[in-house]
Design a protein around this motif. Structure first.
Motif, PDB file in Angstrom:
ATOM      1  N   PHE A  38       0.340  -0.799   0.311  1.00 15.68           N
ATOM      2  CA  PHE A  38       0.033   0.050   0.237  1.00 15.68           C
ATOM      3  C   PHE A  38       0.903   1.385  -0.242  1.00 15.68           C
ATOM      4  O   PHE A  38       1.938   1.503   0.938  1.00 15.68           O
ATOM      5  N   ASP A  39       0.571   2.097  -0.467  1.00 11.27           N
ATOM      6  CA  ASP A  39       1.196   3.487  -0.736  1.00 11.27           C
ATOM      7  C   ASP A  39       0.300   4.161  -0.364  1.00 11.27           C
ATOM      8  O   ASP A  39      -0.789   4.783  -0.463  1.00 11.27           O
ATOM      9  N   TYR A  40       0.249   4.665   1.299  1.00 14.23           N
ATOM     10  CA  TYR A  40      -0.646   5.989   1.766  1.00 14.23           C
ATOM     11  C   TYR A  40      -0.047   7.079   2.397  1.00 14.23           C
ATOM     12  O   TYR A  40      -0.401   8.293   3.280  1.00 14.23           O
ATOM     13  N   GLN A  42       3.495   7.410   2.597  1.00 17.43           N
ATOM     14  CA  GLN A  42       4.365   7.017   4.295  1.00 17.43           C
ATOM     15  C   GLN A  42       5.719   7.466   3.477  1.00 17.43           C
ATOM     16  O   GLN A  42       6.270   7.843   2.639  1.00 17.43           O
ATOM     17  N   SER A  45       8.399   5.208   1.856  1.00 14.93           N
ATOM     18  CA  SER A  45       8.166   4.813   0.049  1.00 14.93           C
ATOM     19  C   SER A  45       8.857   3.703  -0.338  1.00 14.93           C
ATOM     20  O   SER A  45       8.599   3.204  -1.509  1.00 14.93           O
ATOM     21  N   ASP A  66      -2.588   2.525  -4.298  1.00 11.12           N
ATOM     22  CA  ASP A  66      -2.999   3.429  -4.461  1.00 11.12           C
ATOM     23  C   ASP A  66      -3.659   4.079  -3.698  1.00 11.12           C
ATOM     24  O   ASP A  66      -5.013   4.116  -4.270  1.00 11.12           O
ATOM     25  N   ILE A  67      -3.455   4.316  -2.007  1.00 16.68           N
ATOM     26  CA  ILE A  67      -4.362   4.604  -1.035  1.00 16.68           C
ATOM     27  C   ILE A  67      -4.228   6.463  -0.835  1.00 16.68           C
ATOM     28  O   ILE A  67      -4.807   6.647   0.243  1.00 16.68           O
ATOM     29  N   THR A  68      -3.753   7.223  -1.792  1.00 14.84           N
ATOM     30  CA  THR A  68      -2.894   8.408  -1.133  1.00 14.84           C
ATOM     31  C   THR A  68      -4.433   9.870  -0.537  1.00 14.84           C
ATOM     32  O   THR A  68      -3.701  10.780  -0.374  1.00 14.84           O
ATOM     33  N   HIS A  71      -4.990  10.287   2.049  1.00 15.29           N
ATOM     34  CA  HIS A  71      -3.949  10.758   3.036  1.00 15.29           C
ATOM     35  C   HIS A  71      -4.001  11.732   3.798  1.00 15.29           C
ATOM     36  O   HIS A  71      -3.706  12.363   5.481  1.00 15.29           O
ATOM     37  N   THR A  80       3.634  10.708   8.091  1.00 13.93           N
ATOM     38  CA  THR A  80       3.254  10.372   7.027  1.00 13.93           C
ATOM     39  C   THR A  80       2.755  12.386   6.369  1.00 13.93           C
ATOM     40  O   THR A  80       2.534  12.676   5.099  1.00 13.93           O
ATOM     41  N   ARG A 104      -4.631   2.364  10.539  1.00 17.71           N
ATOM     42  CA  ARG A 104      -3.990   1.708   9.931  1.00 17.71           C
ATOM     43  C   ARG A 104      -3.859   0.562   9.775  1.00 17.71           C
ATOM     44  O   ARG A 104      -3.953   0.226   8.334  1.00 17.71           O
ATOM     45  N   LEU A 108      -5.697  -1.283   6.516  1.00 17.39           N
ATOM     46  CA  LEU A 108      -5.142  -2.374   4.971  1.00 17.39           C
ATOM     47  C   LEU A 108      -5.518  -3.421   5.480  1.00 17.39           C
ATOM     48  O   LEU A 108      -5.708  -4.285   4.197  1.00 17.39           O
TER      49      LEU A 108
END
Length: 237
Positions: A38-40, A42, A45, A66-68, A71, A80, A104, A108
Motif C-alpha cells: 500500500f502506498d498511503y 508514507q 516509500s 495507491d490509497i494516497t 492521506h 505521513t 492504519r 489495510l
C-alpha cells in the motif's frame, strides 16, 4: 475457493523485514501467495520499491495499491507528515508515539480481506509482532483477535487473519528468517526513505538490536550505526 486446489493467501507485504519473513513462511507452506502493498503517502516509500523487486524475482503476484487519496485522513503522524520531526530514539511508547498512523492496520486489513474474498483466498497474513504491542494498538492480540472475528463474518466466504509472530519479538522473527536462509539485504526498515538507512530512528534501532541478539551483522547500509555496533567493528557503511 481459489481457482486452483492450492489454498491461497494474501500477504500484506510492506517490504520490511517482518513482512518479508511472513511472505516466505507462506511460500514454504506451499500456499498460493498474493502479495499486497500500500502506498498511503508514507515517508519511507522506498520500502515499496524493495517489495516490487522481491516479488518480481520470486514470481509472486504483487499489487501496490495507491490509497494516497486518504492521506489527509491519516496525516497526523510523523510517518505521513514530512513537516513533523521523526524521533531518533529507542522503540518505546514515550519516544515513538508520533509514528502511529491513525487506524492504519484496520484500513489495510479491510482492503486485504476484500482482495482475499475477491480471489478466493481463505487467509490474510500480516506481520504484527510482540515488539509492537507497547506502541501500536493495531498490532496487539486483542485487535488481531477482534479483526479475525470480523473477517469471519463480514462476507459470505470467511477469511482467517493470520499473524504468525503476534507473540514473538523481532529477534525471534529474524532468527526464523535466518534459519530459512533469507537475505535481509532485500528489506527496508528505516522510517526515512534515504539512500542509506539512518541507524537512528526507532525502527532502525530495533532492527539492529535484533541482529545483535542473533549474533549477526545487518547486511544493509547505514549512514550511522549506534556506538555499540561501531565498537564491535561493524562501522558506518
Amino acid at each position: 475457493m481459489s481457482p486452483s486446489s492450492t489454498p491461497a493467501t494474501v500477504v500484506i507485504y510492506s517490504g520490511g523485514m517482518d513482512s518479508y519473513t511472513v511472505l516466505h513462511r507462506a511460500l514454504r507452506e506451499d500456499r498460493e501467495v498474493h502479495a499486497l502493498s500500500f502506498d498511503y503517502g508514507q515517508r519511507h516509500s522506498r520500502e515499496l520499491e524493495v517489495a516490487r523487486e522481491v516479488c518480481r524475482d520470486l514470481g509472486v503476484p504483487h499489487q501496490v495499491i495507491d490509497i494516497t487519496a486518504i492521506h489527509g485522513l491519516i496525516d497526523a503522524s510523523a510517518l505521513t507528515d514530512a513537516s513533523r520531526e521523526l524521533p531518533d530514539a529507542d522503540y518505546a511508547e514515550a519516544n515513538l508515539k508520533d509514528t502511529v498512523v491513525p487506524n492504519r492496520n484496520m484500513i489495510l486489513l479491510s482492503l486485504a480481506i476484500a482482495k482475499a474474498v475477491n480471489i478466493g483466498a481463505d487467509r490474510v497474513d500480516y506481520g504484527a509482532h510482540g515488539g509492537d504491542h507497547v506502541l501500536y494498538p493495531d498490532c496487539r492480540p486483542e485487535f488481531v483477535e477482534a479483526m479475525n472475528a470480523v473477517a469471519g463474518i463480514a462476507n459470505f466466504e470467511p477469511v482467517t487473519l493470520h499473524a504468525p509472530y503476534l507473540r514473538a519479538g523481532k529477534e525471534e522473527i529474524l532468527a526464523d528468517g535466518l534459519a530459512m536462509g533469507l537475505d535481509y539485504a532485500r528489506t527496508w526498515t528505516c522510517y526515512r526513505g534515504e539512500a542509506l538507512a539512518c541507524g537512528r530512528c526507532g525502527s532502525c534501532r530495533e532492527r539492529l538490536d535484533a541482529f545483535d541478539a542473533n549474533g549477526a551483522v545487518d547486511p544493509i547500509g547505514y549512514s550511522q550505526r549506534p556506538a555499540a555496533e561501531t565498537a564491535d567493528g561493524a562501522g558506518d557503511v
